[in-house]
Design a protein around this motif. Sequence first.
Motif, PDB file in Angstrom:
ATOM      1  N   ARG A 132      -7.769 -10.227  -8.186  1.00  0.00           N
ATOM      2  CA  ARG A 132      -8.995  -9.549  -7.728  1.00  0.00           C
ATOM      3  C   ARG A 132      -9.576  -8.333  -8.397  1.00  0.00           C
ATOM      4  NH1 ARG A 132     -11.325  -6.130  -4.760  1.00  0.00           N
ATOM      5  NH2 ARG A 132      -9.462  -4.993  -4.666  1.00  0.00           N
ATOM      6  N   ASP A 133      -8.427  -7.429  -8.339  1.00  0.00           N
ATOM      7  CA  ASP A 133      -8.982  -6.083  -8.844  1.00  0.00           C
ATOM      8  C   ASP A 133      -9.614  -6.224 -10.383  1.00  0.00           C
ATOM      9  OD1 ASP A 133      -8.720  -2.984  -8.170  1.00  0.00           O
ATOM     10  OD2 ASP A 133      -7.787  -3.231 -10.087  1.00  0.00           O
ATOM     11  N   ALA A 134      -8.626  -7.030 -11.191  1.00  0.00           N
ATOM     12  CA  ALA A 134      -9.090  -6.963 -12.464  1.00  0.00           C
ATOM     13  C   ALA A 134     -10.115  -7.911 -12.763  1.00  0.00           C
ATOM     14  CB  ALA A 134      -7.922  -7.384 -13.326  1.00  0.00           C
ATOM     15  N   GLY A 135     -10.801  -8.646 -11.794  1.00  0.00           N
ATOM     16  CA  GLY A 135     -11.814  -9.583 -12.126  1.00  0.00           C
ATOM     17  C   GLY A 135     -11.386 -10.614 -12.723  1.00  0.00           C
ATOM     18  N   LEU A 136     -10.106 -11.151 -12.816  1.00  0.00           N
ATOM     19  CA  LEU A 136      -9.615 -12.308 -13.538  1.00  0.00           C
ATOM     20  C   LEU A 136      -9.862 -13.854 -13.110  1.00  0.00           C
ATOM     21  CD1 LEU A 136      -6.261 -10.849 -14.075  1.00  0.00           C
ATOM     22  CD2 LEU A 136      -7.994 -10.935 -15.963  1.00  0.00           C
ATOM     23  N   GLY A 137     -10.727 -13.964 -11.951  1.00  0.00           N
ATOM     24  CA  GLY A 137     -10.781 -15.280 -11.373  1.00  0.00           C
ATOM     25  C   GLY A 137     -11.848 -15.790 -12.430  1.00  0.00           C
ATOM     26  N   PRO A 138     -12.976 -15.347 -12.789  1.00  0.00           N
ATOM     27  CA  PRO A 138     -13.771 -15.801 -13.758  1.00  0.00           C
ATOM     28  C   PRO A 138     -13.175 -16.399 -15.066  1.00  0.00           C
ATOM     29  CG  PRO A 138     -14.871 -14.003 -12.481  1.00  0.00           C
ATOM     30  CD  PRO A 138     -13.482 -13.790 -12.207  1.00  0.00           C
ATOM     31  N   VAL A 139     -12.318 -15.455 -15.326  1.00  0.00           N
ATOM     32  CA  VAL A 139     -11.594 -15.651 -16.678  1.00  0.00           C
ATOM     33  C   VAL A 139     -10.616 -16.908 -16.508  1.00  0.00           C
ATOM     34  CG1 VAL A 139     -10.203 -14.977 -18.511  1.00  0.00           C
ATOM     35  CG2 VAL A 139     -11.500 -13.231 -17.288  1.00  0.00           C
ATOM     36  N   ILE A 140     -10.110 -17.081 -15.553  1.00  0.00           N
ATOM     37  CA  ILE A 140      -9.436 -18.633 -15.158  1.00  0.00           C
ATOM     38  C   ILE A 140     -10.266 -19.621 -15.297  1.00  0.00           C
ATOM     39  CG2 ILE A 140      -7.828 -19.436 -13.582  1.00  0.00           C
ATOM     40  CD1 ILE A 140      -6.829 -16.743 -12.814  1.00  0.00           C
ATOM     41  N   VAL A 142      -2.623  -2.970 -13.345  1.00  0.00           N
ATOM     42  CA  VAL A 142      -2.054  -3.301 -12.116  1.00  0.00           C
ATOM     43  C   VAL A 142      -2.526  -2.315 -11.132  1.00  0.00           C
ATOM     44  CG1 VAL A 142      -0.056  -3.474 -10.575  1.00  0.00           C
ATOM     45  CG2 VAL A 142       0.199  -3.956 -13.098  1.00  0.00           C
ATOM     46  N   PRO A 143      -3.172  -2.986 -10.081  1.00  0.00           N
ATOM     47  CA  PRO A 143      -4.131  -1.813  -9.140  1.00  0.00           C
ATOM     48  C   PRO A 143      -2.954  -0.778  -8.533  1.00  0.00           C
ATOM     49  CG  PRO A 143      -4.289  -4.299  -8.455  1.00  0.00           C
ATOM     50  CD  PRO A 143      -3.339  -4.197  -9.686  1.00  0.00           C
ATOM     51  N   PRO A 144      -3.787   0.341  -8.266  1.00  0.00           N
ATOM     52  CA  PRO A 144      -2.809   1.638  -8.039  1.00  0.00           C
ATOM     53  C   PRO A 144      -2.033   1.270  -6.999  1.00  0.00           C
ATOM     54  CG  PRO A 144      -5.177   2.466  -8.787  1.00  0.00           C
ATOM     55  CD  PRO A 144      -4.954   0.526  -8.740  1.00  0.00           C
ATOM     56  N   ALA A 145      -2.603   0.708  -5.549  1.00  0.00           N
ATOM     57  CA  ALA A 145      -1.885   0.390  -4.619  1.00  0.00           C
ATOM     58  C   ALA A 145      -0.817  -0.374  -4.885  1.00  0.00           C
ATOM     59  CB  ALA A 145      -2.677  -0.155  -3.549  1.00  0.00           C
ATOM     60  N   VAL A 146      -0.477  -1.307  -5.675  1.00  0.00           N
ATOM     61  CA  VAL A 146       0.405  -2.280  -6.125  1.00  0.00           C
ATOM     62  C   VAL A 146       1.298  -1.397  -6.680  1.00  0.00           C
ATOM     63  CG1 VAL A 146       1.115  -4.199  -7.221  1.00  0.00           C
ATOM     64  CG2 VAL A 146      -0.826  -4.341  -5.650  1.00  0.00           C
ATOM     65  N   THR A 147       1.039  -0.613  -7.885  1.00  0.00           N
ATOM     66  CA  THR A 147       1.880   0.040  -8.510  1.00  0.00           C
ATOM     67  C   THR A 147       2.502   1.094  -7.785  1.00  0.00           C
ATOM     68  OG1 THR A 147       0.347  -0.011 -10.519  1.00  0.00           O
ATOM     69  CG2 THR A 147       1.865   1.959 -10.686  1.00  0.00           C
ATOM     70  N   ARG A 148       1.893   1.772  -7.027  1.00  0.00           N
ATOM     71  CA  ARG A 148       2.679   2.845  -6.112  1.00  0.00           C
ATOM     72  C   ARG A 148       3.993   2.239  -5.311  1.00  0.00           C
ATOM     73  NH1 ARG A 148      -2.579   4.652  -5.081  1.00  0.00           N
ATOM     74  NH2 ARG A 148      -2.780   3.621  -3.018  1.00  0.00           N
ATOM     75  N   GLU A 149       3.544   0.987  -4.786  1.00  0.00           N
ATOM     76  CA  GLU A 149       4.521   0.351  -3.991  1.00  0.00           C
ATOM     77  C   GLU A 149       5.784  -0.240  -4.694  1.00  0.00           C
ATOM     78  OE1 GLU A 149       3.305  -2.531  -0.916  1.00  0.00           O
ATOM     79  OE2 GLU A 149       1.748  -1.255  -0.361  1.00  0.00           O
ATOM     80  N   ILE A 150       5.451  -0.678  -5.966  1.00  0.00           N
ATOM     81  CA  ILE A 150       6.457  -1.275  -7.004  1.00  0.00           C
ATOM     82  C   ILE A 150       7.569   0.151  -7.283  1.00  0.00           C
ATOM     83  CG2 ILE A 150       7.064  -2.075  -9.263  1.00  0.00           C
ATOM     84  CD1 ILE A 150       4.502  -3.782  -8.740  1.00  0.00           C
ATOM     85  N   LEU A 151       6.773   1.384  -7.558  1.00  0.00           N
ATOM     86  CA  LEU A 151       7.660   2.463  -8.042  1.00  0.00           C
ATOM     87  C   LEU A 151       8.378   3.093  -6.997  1.00  0.00           C
ATOM     88  CD1 LEU A 151       4.723   4.030 -10.325  1.00  0.00           C
ATOM     89  CD2 LEU A 151       6.877   3.009 -11.033  1.00  0.00           C
ATOM     90  N   ALA A 152       7.734   3.084  -5.770  1.00  0.00           N
ATOM     91  CA  ALA A 152       8.605   3.455  -4.495  1.00  0.00           C
ATOM     92  C   ALA A 152       9.689   2.531  -4.495  1.00  0.00           C
ATOM     93  CB  ALA A 152       7.640   3.442  -3.556  1.00  0.00           C
ATOM     94  N   ALA A 153       9.643   1.368  -4.409  1.00  0.00           N
ATOM     95  CA  ALA A 153      10.716   0.465  -4.435  1.00  0.00           C
ATOM     96  C   ALA A 153      11.776   0.517  -5.376  1.00  0.00           C
ATOM     97  CB  ALA A 153      10.189  -1.089  -4.168  1.00  0.00           C
ATOM     98  N   TYR A 154      11.093   0.633  -6.450  1.00  0.00           N
ATOM     99  CA  TYR A 154      12.386   1.162  -7.548  1.00  0.00           C
ATOM    100  C   TYR A 154      13.036   2.438  -7.442  1.00  0.00           C
ATOM    101  CZ  TYR A 154      13.858   2.032 -12.404  1.00  0.00           C
ATOM    102  OH  TYR A 154      14.768   2.274 -13.544  1.00  0.00           O
ATOM    103  N   ASP A 155      12.415   3.404  -6.890  1.00  0.00           N
ATOM    104  CA  ASP A 155      12.903   4.722  -6.706  1.00  0.00           C
ATOM    105  C   ASP A 155      14.210   4.117  -5.369  1.00  0.00           C
ATOM    106  OD1 ASP A 155      11.476   6.105  -8.229  1.00  0.00           O
ATOM    107  OD2 ASP A 155       9.969   6.918  -6.861  1.00  0.00           O
TER     108      ASP A 155
END
Length: 251
Positions: free
Chosen positions: A46-54, A83-96
């Motif tokens: 959704r954030d990257a606007g990939l729906g129309p590409v697909i 990758v959306p900032p909110a998703v990136t933050r959660e991935i990095l927090a989980a990796y930490d």
Amino acid sequence: MNSEYVVPLEGEVDPAQAGVKNAQLDGIWVPKGFVVTAAAYQEFVRDAGLGPVIAQAVRRYRAGRDVVVAAAEVRSAFRDASVPPAVTREILAAYDELGGEGTDVAVRCSPVSLPDGQQGEVFRHLRTGADVVAACRRCFASLFGSVAFGKREANGEDHLKAVMQVTVQRMIRADLGASGTVRGESTVLRARATWGLGGSPADDAGQYSVHPGARPMIVKHRGAKATKTVYDDRRGRRSYPRPSASGPAWL
């Protein structure tokens, strides 16, 4: 660590978000890790606007474009997107929580809906948060491999409703590596086992088949297991010949 985009790989998880394969791990000891959920994939699209590409790639394929070319267009767009900032933050927090920078992890993925756990991309020996996020993006893109794209078309499935989860786990210095598959309505488990990280050729591994029933039958084929694959701090992994007969047993 328990949110819309990331859930810990422990206890009961929602198969619709974490995938059927991960849901089946409940009660089984596995290396510590987390799942980047289907919701994270959907937010990325959704954030990257990939729906129309697909949708455009699907139209072009149905108009006669080769499936390899159509699928590659979608993957390229996925890999170029952020990758959306909110998703990136959660991935990095989980990796930490797994140990953070310098911690060896493996990243793997499979479409949420596949009950047999068919696997997509696999990345090993990742040691930075940036690499983990990049691997998650590559995993999202793998939902549009040419084979997966063609199968969805053949089955009449909606490409825009397909979702991908990503699993991140700490790598362990195993003495025994194995892989297995479950096939058929009667659930026959077939596993290959080798020494080390499981990187040896299939014909080198020991093979085991376990059949269900009150008295399960185990069929064993003893492989040569001539090599052992282990961690190597510089190259990620290395293989060396098995020890002599006077050393440890290679059963």
